[in-house]
Design a protein around this motif. Sequence first.
Motif, mmCIF file in Angstrom:
data_model
loop_
_atom_site.group_PDB
_atom_site.id
_atom_site.type_symbol
_atom_site.label_atom_id
_atom_site.label_comp_id
_atom_site.label_asym_id
_atom_site.label_seq_id
_atom_site.Cartn_x
_atom_site.Cartn_y
_atom_site.Cartn_z
ATOM 1 N N LEU A 1 7.804 -0.545 20.249
ATOM 2 C CA LEU A 1 6.935 -1.624 19.360
ATOM 3 C C LEU A 1 5.462 -1.108 19.478
ATOM 4 O O LEU A 1 5.331 -1.527 18.587
ATOM 5 C CB LEU A 1 6.779 -3.038 20.542
ATOM 6 N N PRO A 2 5.013 -0.023 20.354
ATOM 7 C CA PRO A 2 3.107 0.226 19.741
ATOM 8 C C PRO A 2 3.348 0.347 18.255
ATOM 9 O O PRO A 2 2.600 0.263 17.973
ATOM 10 C CB PRO A 2 3.042 0.940 20.692
ATOM 11 N N PHE A 3 4.687 1.670 18.446
ATOM 12 C CA PHE A 3 4.234 1.472 16.499
ATOM 13 C C PHE A 3 4.111 0.771 15.493
ATOM 14 O O PHE A 3 3.192 0.607 14.928
ATOM 15 C CB PHE A 3 5.376 2.968 16.414
ATOM 16 N N TYR A 4 5.259 -0.420 15.956
ATOM 17 C CA TYR A 4 5.294 -1.337 14.858
ATOM 18 C C TYR A 4 3.643 -1.770 15.107
ATOM 19 O O TYR A 4 2.837 -2.667 13.851
ATOM 20 C CB TYR A 4 6.229 -2.379 14.934
ATOM 21 N N ILE A 5 3.492 -2.634 16.234
ATOM 22 C CA ILE A 5 2.287 -3.787 16.911
ATOM 23 C C ILE A 5 0.968 -2.941 16.234
ATOM 24 O O ILE A 5 -0.003 -3.296 15.414
ATOM 25 C CB ILE A 5 2.061 -3.863 18.487
ATOM 26 N N GLU A 6 0.752 -1.555 16.408
ATOM 27 C CA GLU A 6 -1.049 -1.262 16.224
ATOM 28 C C GLU A 6 -0.772 -0.535 14.669
ATOM 29 O O GLU A 6 -1.923 -0.579 14.051
ATOM 30 C CB GLU A 6 -0.698 0.621 17.351
ATOM 31 N N LEU A 7 0.774 -0.277 13.915
ATOM 32 C CA LEU A 7 0.932 -0.275 12.629
ATOM 33 C C LEU A 7 0.048 -0.637 11.992
ATOM 34 O O LEU A 7 -0.923 -1.194 10.726
ATOM 35 C CB LEU A 7 1.966 0.057 11.677
ATOM 36 N N ASP B 1 -3.783 7.879 8.354
ATOM 37 C CA ASP B 1 -4.723 8.495 9.128
ATOM 38 C C ASP B 1 -4.100 7.684 11.179
ATOM 39 O O ASP B 1 -4.300 7.730 11.857
ATOM 40 C CB ASP B 1 -6.225 8.708 9.253
ATOM 41 N N PHE B 2 -3.157 7.188 11.116
ATOM 42 C CA PHE B 2 -2.449 6.059 11.786
ATOM 43 C C PHE B 2 -1.953 7.309 12.940
ATOM 44 O O PHE B 2 -1.123 8.530 12.566
ATOM 45 C CB PHE B 2 -1.378 5.509 12.030
ATOM 46 N N PRO B 3 -2.303 7.516 14.589
ATOM 47 C CA PRO B 3 -2.468 8.413 15.166
ATOM 48 C C PRO B 3 -1.098 8.402 16.183
ATOM 49 O O PRO B 3 -0.178 9.150 16.025
ATOM 50 C CB PRO B 3 -3.102 8.216 16.333
ATOM 51 N N ILE B 4 -0.387 7.373 15.539
ATOM 52 C CA ILE B 4 1.477 7.027 16.292
ATOM 53 C C ILE B 4 2.690 7.785 15.469
ATOM 54 O O ILE B 4 2.475 7.424 14.552
ATOM 55 C CB ILE B 4 0.939 5.465 16.697
ATOM 56 N N HIS B 5 2.935 8.344 16.076
ATOM 57 C CA HIS B 5 4.598 8.640 15.179
ATOM 58 C C HIS B 5 5.849 8.054 15.680
ATOM 59 O O HIS B 5 6.336 8.544 16.512
ATOM 60 C CB HIS B 5 4.693 10.210 14.991
ATOM 61 N N GLN B 6 7.091 7.531 14.951
ATOM 62 C CA GLN B 6 8.136 6.649 15.186
ATOM 63 C C GLN B 6 8.605 6.960 13.721
ATOM 64 O O GLN B 6 8.552 6.720 12.352
ATOM 65 C CB GLN B 6 8.056 5.430 15.630
ATOM 66 N N ALA C 1 9.680 -0.551 10.371
ATOM 67 C CA ALA C 1 8.838 0.598 10.036
ATOM 68 C C ALA C 1 9.231 1.639 10.309
ATOM 69 O O ALA C 1 9.925 1.749 11.794
ATOM 70 C CB ALA C 1 7.150 -0.089 9.931
ATOM 71 N N GLY C 2 8.335 2.839 9.654
ATOM 72 C CA GLY C 2 8.574 4.394 10.812
ATOM 73 C C GLY C 2 8.161 5.240 9.342
ATOM 74 O O GLY C 2 8.266 4.945 8.618
ATOM 75 N N CYS C 3 8.104 6.351 10.675
ATOM 76 C CA CYS C 3 7.854 7.472 9.522
ATOM 77 C C CYS C 3 9.135 8.008 8.392
ATOM 78 O O CYS C 3 10.168 8.213 9.432
ATOM 79 C CB CYS C 3 6.919 8.619 10.561
ATOM 80 N N ASP C 4 8.712 7.659 7.400
ATOM 81 C CA ASP C 4 9.457 8.163 6.162
ATOM 82 C C ASP C 4 8.443 8.978 5.245
ATOM 83 O O ASP C 4 8.067 9.208 4.855
ATOM 84 C CB ASP C 4 10.455 6.942 6.088
ATOM 85 N N THR C 5 9.863 9.288 3.999
ATOM 86 C CA THR C 5 8.757 10.072 2.701
ATOM 87 C C THR C 5 9.092 8.461 2.285
ATOM 88 O O THR C 5 9.487 7.810 2.097
ATOM 89 C CB THR C 5 10.370 10.854 2.131
#
Length: 324
Positions: free
Chosen positions: A61-67, A133-138, A219-223
């Motif tokens: 969850l930190p990815f979503y909340i912090e994004l 520049d978001f530092p967390i990758h998921q 959400a997630g890292c994708d094209t």
Amino acid sequence: MAVFTPVTEDDARALLRRYQLGELVALRGITAGIENTNYFLDTTGGAYVLTLFEVLTAEQLPFYIELMHHLAGRGVPVPEPQTLLDGTRLTELNGKPAAIVTRLSGGYEPEPGPAHCALAGQTLARAHLAAQDFPIHQPNLRGLDWWKATAPALAPFLDPGQAALLQGTLDEQIAFAASGAPARLPYGPAHCDLFRDNVLFDGTFESPHMGGFIDFYFAGCDTWLFDVAVSVNDWCIHRATGAFVRRRLEAWLQAYHAVRPFTEEERAAWPAMLRAAALRFWISRLYDFHLPRPAQTLKPHDPRHFERILRLRTEQPAPALPRP
């Protein structure tokens, strides 16, 4: 956004004591959607949404909340996660990870016009650039690996024509990934679920104003092109057929392109990406329809909608992306 886990007013009052958001005024469940438990939460300090996460883990969850926190801080209109007294933005309620976010103004437009599409495209491009520049990758957890893992469970529910369409498209996406083409596309945090009911508007139909993007929990890292394809496969179509409405599509893509221009590699990948976006939601809707989780107010979507869209994206030429 179904109600899977009940929350009482006493539960909400106890939770609010861990924030500085005021006293409870009202709590009511949100019945739309199928993934998390959501409540409208009104306090003497403002209007919020309380979410209990039914699938995502506390580690994910930190990815979503912090994004969302990151985007809100850069002026992108998204729900802003609220900070607890201990300085964190994620907590637990009734055994589930939970968060409180600001409630955005406005409502969703079920039949958007070109002006709504332009605002959505422009704002998505802004969000992509703001998240660079978001530092967390998921990774996108509903991406290719999930499609491959989930497809076998759906086989008993498909007729031969459906099975051939699903497997043929999946094979195409596996080959596309193996070609290395996705690695040459602009990439980063993406919403991955920007349907028309995840965008709020103020103003009038003729002159809408952006209220904001909601529901970032896919959400997630994708094209970024995948994010665009997911969006236009919902925003820019005739609901009954899945065919594109050209004026909507042109408005959406031109507005996005004006903020974040498409590349030549994206133009080449566009037809396959439209099919990828349709496949992703056909698979997930088949899964939710035939293999649902128990819930108090679960309303699974009809999977035939994205089957129709995928057939169209397979049989008809893709509209071209804008050029400089």
